[in-house]
Structure formats: structure tokens, C-alpha cells
Design an enzyme around this catalytic site. Structure first.
Site: not given
Ligand code: NDP
Length: 233
Positions: A11-14, A34, A49, A140
Site C-alpha cells: 500500500n506504500r513505498g517500495i 493495515r 503480518v 533490524y
Molecule cells: P514504508 O515505511 O514506506 O512502508 C512500509 C510498509 O510495510 C507499509 O506498507 C506498511 O503498511 C507495511 N508494514 C509494516 N508493518 C506491517 C505489518 N505488521 N503488517 C503488514 N504490513 C506492514 O517503507 P518502505 O517502502 O521503504 O519499506 C519497504 C521494505 O523495504 C521494508 O521491508 C523495508 O525494511 C525495506 N527497505 C527500505 C529501505 C528504505 O530506505 N526505504 C532500505 C532497505 C530496505 P502500513 O501502511 O499498514 O503501515
């Protein structure tokens, strides 16, 4: 061919960038969320999750809507940064629950359908920090490093069944995860060999390759998408 896809954290980000990229190539894509509303144009399933029951219900809902999951991308992830000496056990466990055990919960469920069909693609979003470590991120980094061992073990278990399991290790990518950091820290992180932060779409491109029809002989790979930040690690 249109595949049935589930992206956790889609739903967000990567995760969202990956979901949009796979949807654009014609896959049927579901994303977990969520709270609030799922992103427009994508099938959303409510799922935390860390909750096994919710994971089970979400996978069933996706399967009813678009058929057994053929491609699973685990992008859901969280940080809880603290220096180790002031990190209570609860804070050490939290990223493990989401980043690692979340992957375990999802993978077991989606593998059933993949094994039946003898085709599947699993991609786990780890981090450059898994290999390099980072001060304040022992929890982490441990969760993301464990994800590599997990993915490679799965790759060995199901390789002969047409299923691949791969990992991407992004460097600093401009998403909400970095938005909480100070400007100073962001500037520091942006000093990659490429000279900037990454874009979610750049990680999505790697995920698109690893989940593609052509990538059947690519498994157990740890693919950095990090602007060179992890070179040598
Ligand atoms: P965001 O913070 O933008 O997104 C995090 C995502 O994870 C959201 O969709 C969030 O959902 C979801 N999430 C977190 N906890 C849960 C949970 N318990 N159950 C279901 N969904 C969950 O971060 P990014 O897009 O940057 O991160 C995506 C992945 O990339 C992660 O695994 C992160 O560790 C990894 N990553 C990111 C980097 C960066 O620099 N950005 C670098 C290296 C790795 P919700 O909207 O519900 O909170």
C-alpha cells in the site's frame, strides 16, 4: 501471462511501486494494508503480518478473488532503531516479527498453491543493512540478514518444483521509512556512490525481473539495489 500476485506492504513505498509495476505488465495484483484505504486500482486485503490469523484470512481472500498466489513479494517491514545498550527485548523482537516471521507465515501458505502448480516466484525485501550492519539497527539488521538465510533455504527446498526464492537488498530509498529521519541523516544516507537516494520504482524494476517468466534459473540471489552503498559488504 497474467499471474496472481500478493505484495505485503503493497500500500506504500517500495511495495506499492512493485505492485504498480507488476499490475502494469498485466498481473492480477493484491496488496496488504493495515488501515485506511488500499491504493486505487489495486485489490486490497487488510492484513497485519504479525497476526497469523489475519495472514491466513488474507491469503484465502486473495485466492478467492484472483486465484492461488503465484508471485509473492514480502515488502512489509519496519524499523525500531535504538542503540543496543538501551534496546529492551521487546524492541529487538518487533522487527523480527514483521520482517522475518511475517515472511515465514506468508511463504508457508502461498507455497501450497505454488507447489501444486509447479510454478512460483518469491521475493523478499531485505536491506543493505543486512550485510553491512548499522549502528542503532541491530534488531533490524538481524531480521533482514535472517531473511537471506530463510530465502536461500526455501530456494533449495523448492527449486526443483519451478519455484524461485530471491532477495533484494535496497540501499536508502526515498520512502516514508526515511522521511522520519533528520535532514542531516538523510543527506548522509544520500552519499551513495551514485550520489543520491534510490527511488521505489528502481527497486520495483529489480523485483519485476526476479518475478518474471524469464527468471526461472535465477534463485537464491541477493540482489543489491543500493546505488553502490553496499559495495564490498
Ligand atoms: P514504508 O515505511 O514506506 O512502508 C512500509 C510498509 O510495510 C507499509 O506498507 C506498511 O503498511 C507495511 N508494514 C509494516 N508493518 C506491517 C505489518 N505488521 N503488517 C503488514 N504490513 C506492514 O517503507 P518502505 O517502502 O521503504 O519499506 C519497504 C521494505 O523495504 C521494508 O521491508 C523495508 O525494511 C525495506 N527497505 C527500505 C529501505 C528504505 O530506505 N526505504 C532500505 C532497505 C530496505 P502500513 O501502511 O499498514 O503501515
Amino acid at each position: 501471462m497474467s499471474r496472481s500476485v500478493l505484495v505485503t506492504g503493497g500500500n506504500r513505498g517500495i511495495g506499492l511501486a512493485a505492485a504498480r509495476r507488476l499490475a502494469a505488465r498485466g498481473d492480477r495484483v493484491a496488496v496488504t494494508y493495515r488501515a485506511g484505504e488500499p491504493p486505487e486500482g489495486l485489490f486490497g486485503v487488510r492484513c497485519d503480518v504479525t497476526d497469523a490469523e489475519q495472514v491466513g484470512a488474507a491469503v484465502s481472500e486473495v485466492e478467492r478473488e484472483q486465484g492461488p498466489v503465484e508471485i509473492m513479494v514480502h515488502s512489509a517491514g519496519m524499523t525500531r532503531d535504538r542503540l543496543l545498550f538501551s534496546m529492551p527485548e521487546e524492541d529487538f523482537r518487533a522487527p523480527l516479527e514483521t520482517n522475518l516471521i511475517g515472511a515465514y507465515r506468508l511463504t508457508r501458505l502461498v507455497l501450497r498453491g505454488m507447489l501444486r502448480r509447479r510454478w512460483g516466484r518469491l521475493v523478499f525485501v531485505s536491506s543493505v543493512v543486512a550485510l553491512r550492519g548499522e549502528a542503532g539497527q541491530a534488531n533490524y539488521a538481524a531480521s533482514k540478514a535472517a531473511l537471506i538465510g530463510f530465502a536461500r533455504s526455501v530456494a533449495r527446498e523448492v527449486g526443483t518444483k519451478g519455484i524461485t526464492a530471491n532477495v533484494v537488498t535496497p540501499g536508502p530509498v526515498d520512502t516514508d521509512m526515511l522521511a522520519v529521519l533528520s535532514e542531516e541523516r538523510r543527506t548522509e544516507l544520500a552519499r551513495t556512490p551514485v550520489g543520491r537516494l534510490g527511488r521505489p520504482e528502481e527497486v520495483a524494476a529489480a523485483i519485476a525481473f526476479l518475478t518474471g517468466e524469464d527468471a526461472g534459473f535465477v534463485t537464491g540471489v541477493v540482489l543489491p539495489v543500493d546505488g553502490g552503498a553496499g559495495m564490498g559488504a
